[in-house]
Design a protein around this motif. Structure first.
Motif, PDB file in Angstrom:
ATOM      1  N   HIS A 162     -21.265  37.655   3.757  1.00  0.00           N
ATOM      2  CA  HIS A 162     -20.996  36.224   3.918  1.00  0.00           C
ATOM      3  C   HIS A 162     -22.272  35.432   3.646  1.00  0.00           C
ATOM      4  CE1 HIS A 162     -17.752  37.726   6.822  1.00  0.00           C
ATOM      5  NE2 HIS A 162     -17.115  37.191   5.807  1.00  0.00           N
ATOM      6  N   GLY A 163     -22.174  34.456   2.774  1.00  0.00           N
ATOM      7  CA  GLY A 163     -23.315  33.603   2.497  1.00  0.00           C
ATOM      8  C   GLY A 163     -24.353  34.215   1.583  1.00  0.00           C
ATOM      9  N   HIS A 164     -24.094  35.415   1.056  1.00  0.00           N
ATOM     10  CA  HIS A 164     -25.026  36.076   0.148  1.00  0.00           C
ATOM     11  C   HIS A 164     -24.517  35.969  -1.279  1.00  0.00           C
ATOM     12  CE1 HIS A 164     -27.544  38.105   3.209  1.00  0.00           C
ATOM     13  NE2 HIS A 164     -26.425  38.145   3.917  1.00  0.00           N
ATOM     14  N   ARG A 165     -25.450  36.055  -2.223  1.00  0.00           N
ATOM     15  CA  ARG A 165     -25.017  36.124  -3.616  1.00  0.00           C
ATOM     16  C   ARG A 165     -24.524  37.524  -3.917  1.00  0.00           C
ATOM     17  NH1 ARG A 165     -29.027  38.116  -7.139  1.00  0.00           N
ATOM     18  NH2 ARG A 165     -31.059  38.463  -6.178  1.00  0.00           N
ATOM     19  N   ALA A 166     -23.849  37.670  -5.038  1.00  0.00           N
ATOM     20  CA  ALA A 166     -23.197  38.930  -5.387  1.00  0.00           C
ATOM     21  C   ALA A 166     -24.172  40.098  -5.318  1.00  0.00           C
ATOM     22  CB  ALA A 166     -22.602  38.832  -6.794  1.00  0.00           C
ATOM     23  N   GLY A 167     -23.723  41.185  -4.688  1.00  0.00           N
ATOM     24  CA  GLY A 167     -24.501  42.409  -4.635  1.00  0.00           C
ATOM     25  C   GLY A 167     -25.467  42.493  -3.475  1.00  0.00           C
ATOM     26  N   HIS A 168     -25.540  41.457  -2.629  1.00  0.00           N
ATOM     27  CA  HIS A 168     -26.464  41.455  -1.499  1.00  0.00           C
ATOM     28  C   HIS A 168     -25.680  41.373  -0.190  1.00  0.00           C
ATOM     29  CE1 HIS A 168     -30.295  40.825  -3.794  1.00  0.00           C
ATOM     30  NE2 HIS A 168     -29.407  40.446  -4.704  1.00  0.00           N
ATOM     31  N   HIS A 169     -26.241  42.002   0.852  1.00  0.00           N
ATOM     32  CA  HIS A 169     -25.566  41.973   2.148  1.00  0.00           C
ATOM     33  C   HIS A 169     -26.577  42.194   3.264  1.00  0.00           C
ATOM     34  CE1 HIS A 169     -25.651  46.332   1.231  1.00  0.00           C
ATOM     35  NE2 HIS A 169     -25.786  46.467   2.546  1.00  0.00           N
ATOM     36  N   THR A 170     -26.118  42.001   4.496  1.00  0.00           N
ATOM     37  CA  THR A 170     -26.927  42.234   5.694  1.00  0.00           C
ATOM     38  C   THR A 170     -26.252  43.301   6.544  1.00  0.00           C
ATOM     39  OG1 THR A 170     -27.745  39.957   5.731  1.00  0.00           O
ATOM     40  CG2 THR A 170     -27.836  41.179   7.806  1.00  0.00           C
ATOM     41  N   ASP A 171     -27.045  44.218   7.104  1.00  0.00           N
ATOM     42  CA  ASP A 171     -26.541  45.244   8.004  1.00  0.00           C
ATOM     43  C   ASP A 171     -26.985  44.938   9.433  1.00  0.00           C
ATOM     44  OD1 ASP A 171     -25.375  46.665   5.957  1.00  0.00           O
ATOM     45  OD2 ASP A 171     -27.069  48.022   5.685  1.00  0.00           O
ATOM     46  N   LEU A 172     -26.055  45.072  10.374  1.00  0.00           N
ATOM     47  CA  LEU A 172     -26.323  44.887  11.796  1.00  0.00           C
ATOM     48  C   LEU A 172     -25.993  46.185  12.521  1.00  0.00           C
ATOM     49  CD1 LEU A 172     -24.564  41.423  12.081  1.00  0.00           C
ATOM     50  CD2 LEU A 172     -27.026  41.799  12.015  1.00  0.00           C
ATOM     51  N   TYR A 173     -26.869  46.616  13.438  1.00  0.00           N
ATOM     52  CA  TYR A 173     -26.772  47.950  14.027  1.00  0.00           C
ATOM     53  C   TYR A 173     -26.557  47.871  15.531  1.00  0.00           C
ATOM     54  CZ  TYR A 173     -27.625  53.006  13.755  1.00  0.00           C
ATOM     55  OH  TYR A 173     -27.469  54.371  13.770  1.00  0.00           O
ATOM     56  N   ARG A 174     -25.654  48.711  16.022  1.00  0.00           N
ATOM     57  CA  ARG A 174     -25.446  48.878  17.465  1.00  0.00           C
ATOM     58  C   ARG A 174     -25.457  50.369  17.794  1.00  0.00           C
ATOM     59  NH1 ARG A 174     -22.267  47.567  22.226  1.00  0.00           N
ATOM     60  NH2 ARG A 174     -22.721  49.371  23.552  1.00  0.00           N
ATOM     61  N   GLU A 175     -26.335  50.768  18.697  1.00  0.00           N
ATOM     62  CA  GLU A 175     -26.415  52.164  19.103  1.00  0.00           C
ATOM     63  C   GLU A 175     -25.582  52.419  20.350  1.00  0.00           C
ATOM     64  OE1 GLU A 175     -30.560  52.942  19.668  1.00  0.00           O
ATOM     65  OE2 GLU A 175     -30.914  53.311  17.525  1.00  0.00           O
ATOM     66  N   GLN A 176     -25.087  53.649  20.459  1.00  0.00           N
ATOM     67  CA  GLN A 176     -24.522  54.173  21.698  1.00  0.00           C
ATOM     68  C   GLN A 176     -23.385  53.310  22.269  1.00  0.00           C
ATOM     69  OE1 GLN A 176     -25.920  57.271  23.372  1.00  0.00           O
ATOM     70  NE2 GLN A 176     -26.329  57.339  21.178  1.00  0.00           N
ATOM     71  N   ILE A 177     -22.231  53.426  21.658  1.00  0.00           N
ATOM     72  CA  ILE A 177     -21.039  52.775  22.194  1.00  0.00           C
ATOM     73  C   ILE A 177     -19.949  53.837  22.342  1.00  0.00           C
ATOM     74  CG2 ILE A 177     -20.254  52.070  19.883  1.00  0.00           C
ATOM     75  CD1 ILE A 177     -19.005  49.592  21.227  1.00  0.00           C
ATOM     76  N   ASP A 178     -19.219  53.782  23.438  1.00  0.00           N
ATOM     77  CA  ASP A 178     -18.161  54.761  23.682  1.00  0.00           C
ATOM     78  C   ASP A 178     -17.015  54.548  22.709  1.00  0.00           C
ATOM     79  OD1 ASP A 178     -19.612  55.834  25.766  1.00  0.00           O
ATOM     80  OD2 ASP A 178     -18.546  54.718  27.322  1.00  0.00           O
ATOM     81  N   MET A 179     -16.476  55.641  22.190  1.00  0.00           N
ATOM     82  CA  MET A 179     -15.434  55.563  21.179  1.00  0.00           C
ATOM     83  C   MET A 179     -14.215  54.754  21.637  1.00  0.00           C
ATOM     84  SD  MET A 179     -14.369  56.167  18.123  1.00  0.00           S
ATOM     85  CE  MET A 179     -15.610  57.328  17.508  1.00  0.00           C
ATOM     86  N   PRO A 180     -13.654  54.973  22.850  1.00  0.00           N
ATOM     87  CA  PRO A 180     -12.481  54.179  23.249  1.00  0.00           C
ATOM     88  C   PRO A 180     -12.762  52.675  23.283  1.00  0.00           C
ATOM     89  CG  PRO A 180     -12.729  56.095  24.668  1.00  0.00           C
ATOM     90  CD  PRO A 180     -13.982  56.009  23.859  1.00  0.00           C
ATOM     91  N   ILE A 181     -13.963  52.308  23.723  1.00  0.00           N
ATOM     92  CA  ILE A 181     -14.324  50.884  23.762  1.00  0.00           C
ATOM     93  C   ILE A 181     -14.427  50.331  22.344  1.00  0.00           C
ATOM     94  CG2 ILE A 181     -16.147  49.247  24.377  1.00  0.00           C
ATOM     95  CD1 ILE A 181     -16.767  51.063  26.780  1.00  0.00           C
ATOM     96  N   LEU A 182     -15.071  51.087  21.465  1.00  0.00           N
ATOM     97  CA  LEU A 182     -15.203  50.657  20.074  1.00  0.00           C
ATOM     98  C   LEU A 182     -13.837  50.467  19.436  1.00  0.00           C
ATOM     99  CD1 LEU A 182     -16.764  50.134  17.450  1.00  0.00           C
ATOM    100  CD2 LEU A 182     -16.770  52.621  17.069  1.00  0.00           C
TER     101      LEU A 182
END
Length: 232
Positions: free
Chosen positions: A117-137
Motif C-alpha cells: 500500500h502506498g508503494h510504487r510497483a515492485g516495492h513493499h514493507t514487511d512487518l514482523y511479529r514473534e511468538q504468537i499462539d496458533m489458535p489466536i493467530l
C-alpha cells in the motif's frame, strides 16, 4: 465500474530478474475503458475462481487454474537450495487450505505481514511479529478473511524458525511453502484435490494487475494493530 475502481498499480510483467532494458509492451495499452472493465470483471476460468486481488493479462498468456508444483529457492547467504511448493487454489478453498497449512508449523509461530500500500510497483514493507499462539493467530486471520483473500497489496507469511519452515499467502494469493520435508503440505493439497502439475505456470509468470482500495488500507492497519505490530 466494479473492479476498475480498484485498479491499483501499473501492469506487472514477470517479477523475476530480467536482463531486459525496458518492459515489454503491455496487453492493456490499446484497450478501451469498456474492454478493460469487462476483462477485470472476469473472475471465473473453468472451475477456478480468482479472488478480487489480481487479474491476468488481457491476452491470457497464463490462464488461471488450480494446481501445485515443486520448485527450489536459492539461499545465497547460506549457499543452500531450499525446497519450495507453490500452489494456486480457487477462491472458495483458498483460506481453508492456508489455515490447514499453517497448522503444520506448530503451536507457536512468527508472523510477517507484507504490504505494498502506498508503494510504487515492485516495492513493499514487511512487518514482523514473534511468538504468537496458533489458535489466536487463526482466530485473528479469520476476522480479516476479506482482506487476506481480496487485497492485491497484502501478503502474509507464517514461520517457525525452529523447524525451519514457512508458509505464505502472497499478494497474488498463491500458497507457498518453504523448507525441508514438505510431504505433509503436499498431502494437504492432495486432500483438497489440488493436482500436482509440474509444468504449470502461475499468474505471476506473465503480465498481471493488482487491485486494492482504501477500505483494505484501513483493514490492514487494524490487522497490524490486532497482531501487535509496530512501525510504518
Amino acid at each position: 465500474m466494479g473492479f476498475l475502481k480498484n485498479f491499483f498499480d501499473d501492469v506487472f510483467a514477470d517479477e523475476r530478474p530480467t536482463a531486459m532494458a525496458a518492459p515489454p509492451t503491455s496487453s492493456f495499452e490499446q484497450l478501451s475503458e469498456g474492454q478493460l472493465e469487462a476483462h477485470l470483471q472476469v473472475a471465473q476460468y473453468g472451475d477456478f475462481t480468482l479472488t478480487d486481488a489480481v487479474r491476468p493479462s488481457y491476452n491470457l498468456e497464463v490462464v488461471p487454474s488450480a494446481g501445485y508444483r515443486h520448485d527450489v529457492y536459492r539461499d545465497e547467504e547460506n549457499r543452500a537450495d531450499v525446497p519450495v511448493l507453490m500452489a494456486a487454489a480457487s477462491k472458495e478453498r483458498l483460506l481453508d487450505i492456508f489455515m490447514e497449512l499453517i497448522e503444520q508449523l506448530g503451536e507457536t509461530v512468527d508472523v510477517v505481514l507484507e504490504t505494498s500500500h502506498g508503494h510504487r510497483a515492485g516495492h513493499h514493507t514487511d512487518l514482523y511479529r514473534e511468538q504468537i499462539d496458533m489458535p489466536i493467530l487463526q482466530s485473528i486471520l479469520w476476522d480479516f478473511e476479506d482482506l487476506l483473500a481480496n487485497d492485491g497489496c497484502t501478503g502474509i507469511a507464517v514461520l517457525n524458525p525452529s523447524v525451519p519452515q514457512e508458509v505464505q499467502l502472497d499478494e497474488h494469493k498463491l500458497l507457498i511453502a518453504y523448507g525441508a520435508s514438505l510431504q505433509t503440505y503436499e498431502e494437504i493439497l492432495d486432500d483438497h484435490q489440488i493436482p500436482c502439475r509440474e509444468q504449470m505456470r502461475f499468474i505471476t509468470e506473465a503480465e498481471h494487475v493488482h487491485s486494492s482500495n482504501e477500505r483494505f488500507v484501513d483493514q490492514f492497519e487494524e490487522l497490524k494493530m490486532r497482531l501487535g505490530m509496530d512501525g510504518e
